[in-house]
Motif scaffolding. Sequence first.
Motif, PDB file in Angstrom:
ATOM      1  N   GLU A 269     -15.906 -54.141  23.870  1.00 49.91           N
ATOM      2  CA  GLU A 269     -17.358 -54.064  24.022  1.00 49.91           C
ATOM      3  C   GLU A 269     -18.050 -55.072  23.106  1.00 49.91           C
ATOM      4  O   GLU A 269     -19.070 -55.667  23.482  1.00 49.91           O
ATOM      5  CB  GLU A 269     -17.841 -52.640  23.735  1.00 49.91           C
ATOM      6  N   ASP A 270     -17.499 -55.271  21.922  1.00 51.84           N
ATOM      7  CA  ASP A 270     -18.051 -56.282  21.021  1.00 51.84           C
ATOM      8  C   ASP A 270     -17.890 -57.674  21.628  1.00 51.84           C
ATOM      9  O   ASP A 270     -18.782 -58.526  21.511  1.00 51.84           O
ATOM     10  CB  ASP A 270     -17.339 -56.213  19.668  1.00 51.84           C
TER      11      ASP A 270
ATOM     12  N   THR B  73     -13.754 -50.578  21.505  1.00 50.27           N
ATOM     13  CA  THR B  73     -14.758 -51.080  20.566  1.00 50.27           C
ATOM     14  C   THR B  73     -14.686 -52.605  20.465  1.00 50.27           C
ATOM     15  O   THR B  73     -15.713 -53.299  20.509  1.00 50.27           O
ATOM     16  CB  THR B  73     -14.559 -50.452  19.177  1.00 50.27           C
ATOM     17  N   ARG B  74     -13.455 -53.132  20.360  1.00 48.47           N
ATOM     18  CA  ARG B  74     -13.283 -54.583  20.256  1.00 48.47           C
ATOM     19  C   ARG B  74     -13.704 -55.285  21.541  1.00 48.47           C
ATOM     20  O   ARG B  74     -14.318 -56.354  21.518  1.00 48.47           O
ATOM     21  CB  ARG B  74     -11.819 -54.913  19.941  1.00 48.47           C
TER      22      ARG B  74
ATOM     23  N   SER C 277     -20.393 -58.419  24.440  1.00 49.21           N
ATOM     24  CA  SER C 277     -21.785 -58.475  23.980  1.00 49.21           C
ATOM     25  C   SER C 277     -22.150 -59.849  23.417  1.00 49.21           C
ATOM     26  O   SER C 277     -23.298 -60.079  23.055  1.00 49.21           O
ATOM     27  CB  SER C 277     -22.037 -57.403  22.912  1.00 49.21           C
ATOM     28  N   LYS C 278     -21.167 -60.774  23.359  1.00 51.45           N
ATOM     29  CA  LYS C 278     -21.447 -62.121  22.875  1.00 51.45           C
ATOM     30  C   LYS C 278     -22.413 -62.828  23.835  1.00 51.45           C
ATOM     31  O   LYS C 278     -22.356 -62.608  25.050  1.00 51.45           O
ATOM     32  CB  LYS C 278     -20.156 -62.937  22.764  1.00 51.45           C
TER      33      LYS C 278
END
Length: 575
Positions: free
Chosen positions: A317-318, A314-315, A321-322
């Motif tokens: 993928e976040d 999750t971290r 996505s920047k």
Amino acid sequence: MLARAPKRDLPEILVEEKLITERQLTRALEQQKKTNDKLEKVLVQLGFLSEKEITEVLGKQMGVQFVDVETFALEPEVLHTVPEHLVRRYKVMPIAQVDNKLTLAMADPLNIIAIDDIRLVTGFDIQPVIATEDSLVKLIDRNFGATELQEVEETVKNMAVADVPGLDVVQEEEEISIDKLKAMVDEAPIVKVVNLIISQAINDKASDIHIEAEPKQVKVRYRIDGVLHDVMSPPKHIQAPMISRIKIMASMDISERRLPQDGKIHLRHSNREFDLRVSTIPTVFGEKVVMRILDKGSVMLGLEKLGFSPETRTRFEDMISKPYGMILVTGPTGSGKSTTLYSCLNKLNTGDRNIITIEDPVEYQLTGVNQVQTNERAGLHFATALRAFLRQDPDIIMVGEIRDSETARIAIEAALTGHLVLSTLHTNDSPSAITRLIEMGIEPFLVASAVIGALAQRLARVICPNCKESFSPPIESIKKFGLGVYAGEEVNFFRGKGCDHCKRTGYRGRAGIYELMTMSERIRSLTLQRASSAEIRKIGIEEGMRTLQDDGIRKVLDGVTSMEEMLRVVYTESQ
């Protein structure tokens, strides 16, 4: 610990027991001075003693029992207590098991590393006994079976030198003419052996094929799930035609044997397409060939299949996505960095972004992604391509590897001017990625501003689900992990017994072990102060970073991989 009788010299025992005469001993010692071989080997070569006789004597000298394993019929449950790859690596065979004690026939019962490894994997106390190496090899092949490659090996060993055109008059590899080589490589036996080596490697899901020249033979090894395995030893007289056959398939120059060469083979196997990257280098005993196998249909992995824990995924993928910034993936060669980057691009490739990559070489072709391959001769380097990329209106740039300060500087500039930059570095952990960039000459304030985060990774073999079992290892083994264990407390780990599905290795496939560090305000401040990687690591852990060791231990306790595998890929490389 191995119980040993009072040490006596081997010559003393041999003469005392009247196995050889003083004159024979003198002659053997003179021969030993010339060859530098072990005395026992010289005695067998001179015909003074058989291998069985000398092994019995060695057993007395070491204080261990001699066992003749030639006629042993092993119980299946005993046979598979030790994984096949360890049996073959150390030339050992489990022959009996009573309670928590495993009797292990060994060619070298004083090999403490082998005993410790097998004790760690099996959880048993090891009672070593000695057996001849030849009888152990036969017992191993009889119980685990000879591979198809071994059968072909026997075929080529039985080929007379005269069966290969031109070889009857050849004494040294350098004397083989090009015309003779061309005639030899088209012969059916050579074609069959080369084709089988490649097809068997693909069937075994090997990532690399190594063909290595030795003084009296050629060694063929496969890298499967990150570990090299000996699979075949063809005779020396087919070395030149076999390597020349591969070079012709890869469009390489068979007349050039003094310089390294690179080539490529494209083939279809079982209705799937493969590319083989071929590399040759000259060695003392002939050319060494390495073929990297690239399955063109297996690259489209999603991040969910790489072995991330839900929280880390999750971290990460976040992070990817920047809209801009730099993300670094670190780790040694063969740790899966390229696969992680390709999986990121696959997720980011939604059709509304301009994605450009510069790679050396392009391993897999991605639809919708503009991929550029470096070309040293033409002057197309990572830095040159990056400068051109910035005029191509990119959204996402992937740099295969940051190798020098110029590439690092341009990549940092790209990340600071509105582009998402993905790249790799060769560092052991994620905090070291920050200090490596600064060591390359990048100003700390640029690193602190551009880098979003760093992901360190390793690849560990996954326990075969078909033969997976739980066991309680010795307390001292558990303590190596830093786990606090109370006296009498039972901790269950997992291992693979070995089966037909995993070719008796106990493992099938690999999964990633990860350490993800986010560029927080505290880490950014340390970067500006040129802090060491140890200081950055300390703050990262305080902020919740799960280290490679932590993630690895979690995967051991969850039964994903084994304790032995963790000690191999994380502790050995990271400490």
